[in-house]
Design a protein around this motif. Structure first.
Motif: not given
Ligand code: 13P
Ligand code: SF4
Length: 336
Positions: A72-80, A306-308
């Motif tokens: 659902k998120t509208d973020a550009d990046i998900i850090v799991l 922005e890695s891994p």
């Protein structure tokens, strides 16, 4: 960790993964929050993460909640902030987002106990069966699966099939046995398990209960049957948390990864939570070493570089997607 063949590790991983350990905790937190804003990123943490990661996460939850949020998120990046299969599920559900994980080595012994070729042979040897898989699996296993479940919704999803449905359930034999026992089904089980949940000592839990006779025993269904037999409540991390918060008891013996105690204590400052001891008292075996690979330093470096990044090859993603979407649809209908 056994990295799936179709998973491509970001080429920059080795090059950019230098950690800024010279920063103190307050500085790291500030930098992480700053980067998060700049990059429109969201941090999602599992209940088994260390306290610092849970505290900085925008959301903490069990594996079902993390999948629902990722879809659902509208973020550009998900850090799991969790283990690899959780990041993979997020990427499968949100292919247009960048999905990062602080440590690519954060695997799962349960997911590894189910190799793709052997599971495919198991399915071929049992024709006419619906395949239900626990979310703790690789994308390749999800691609062979009709519907995914988590420990929060496994019982209800199995029960959504007719009583006489022939079902294969993998990979966790403990969860599978438990679901068979509460639903009266006879699902064919894959013989996998989680090394953390298999470690709890029945004798030591019984001894603890004698010392704390009023304590309720709470157990995750990945535990062995002998441990589940002792439990007052069996459920997912979210379910254990909810049960303890609603209970009027003051003491609890908790048979799951000890990271969950952080949120249990935060929500219930007047209650006492005792981690169930493992067989081997010389180790911290009730901590999942994969989950605990993620640290604030790695989270900072991962947002900065922005890695891994988790990448799932598109044809595999499409094959795996429908089994997770089916789970989310059924869960929504059931109000889970
Ligand atoms: P939950 O579904 O309770 O989040 O459990 C995930 C897990 O990895 C248990 O070991
Ligand atoms: Fe996998 Fe067990 Fe760790 Fe959960 S606790 S992530 S099942 S190894």
């Amino acid at each position: 960790m056994l990295i799936s063949s179709t998973l491509l590790i970001n080429q920059n991983l080795r090059k950019t993964f230098s950690l800024h350990t010279d920063m103190n905790k307050a500085e790291l937190i500030e930098k992480i929050n700053q980067l998060k804003k700049e990059k429109n990123a969201v941090i999602m943490g599992h209940f088994y993460q260390n306290d610092d990661i849970q505290d900085i996460s925008d959301y903490i939850g069990d594996s079902l909640a993390l999948a629902q949020l990722a879809a659902k998120t509208d973020a550009d990046i998900i850090v799991l902030c969790g283990v690899h299969f959780m990041g993979e599920s997020a990427k499968i559900l949100s292919p247009d987002k960048k999905v990062l994980i602080p440590d690519m080595e954060a695997g799962c012994s349960l997911a590894e106990s189910c190799p793709e070729d052997k599971f495919a042979a198991f399915i071929a040897a049992n024709p006419g069966h619906t395949v239900i898989s626990y979310v703790n699996t690789t994308a390749e296993i999800k691609a062979l699966t009709d519907v995914v479940v988590t420990s929060t919704n496994a019982k209800q999803i199995v029960e959504s099939f007719p009583k006489d449905e022939k079902i294969i359930f993998g990979p966790d034999r403990n969860l599978g046995n438990y679901i068979n026992s509460v639903t009266g089904r006879d699902m064919k089980l894959w013989d996998g398990a989680c090394h953390v949940h298999e470690q709890f000592s029945v004798e030591k839990i019984i001894k603890l209960k004698k010392e704390h006779p009023e304590a309720e025993i709470l157990a995750h269904p990945e535990c062995k049957k002998t441990v589940l037999t002792l439990a007052d409540h069996i459920g997912s991390t979210a379910s254990i948390l909810k049960y303890a918060t609603a209970s009027d008891k003051k003491e609890f013996i908790v048979a799951t990864e000890s990271g969950i105690l952080h949120e249990m204590e935060a929500k219930n400052p007047d209650k006492v939570f005792i981690p169930a001891p493992p067989e081997d008292s010389t180790c911290a075996c009730n901590e999942c070493e994969y989950m605990r690979l993620n640290t604030l330093e790695k989270l900072y470096a991962c947002l900065r570089d922005e890695s891994p990044e988790i990448i799932v090859e598109e044809s595999l993603r499409k094959k795996a997607e429908s089994s997770i979407v089916k789970m989310l649809d059924i869960s929504e209908k059931l109000g889970l």
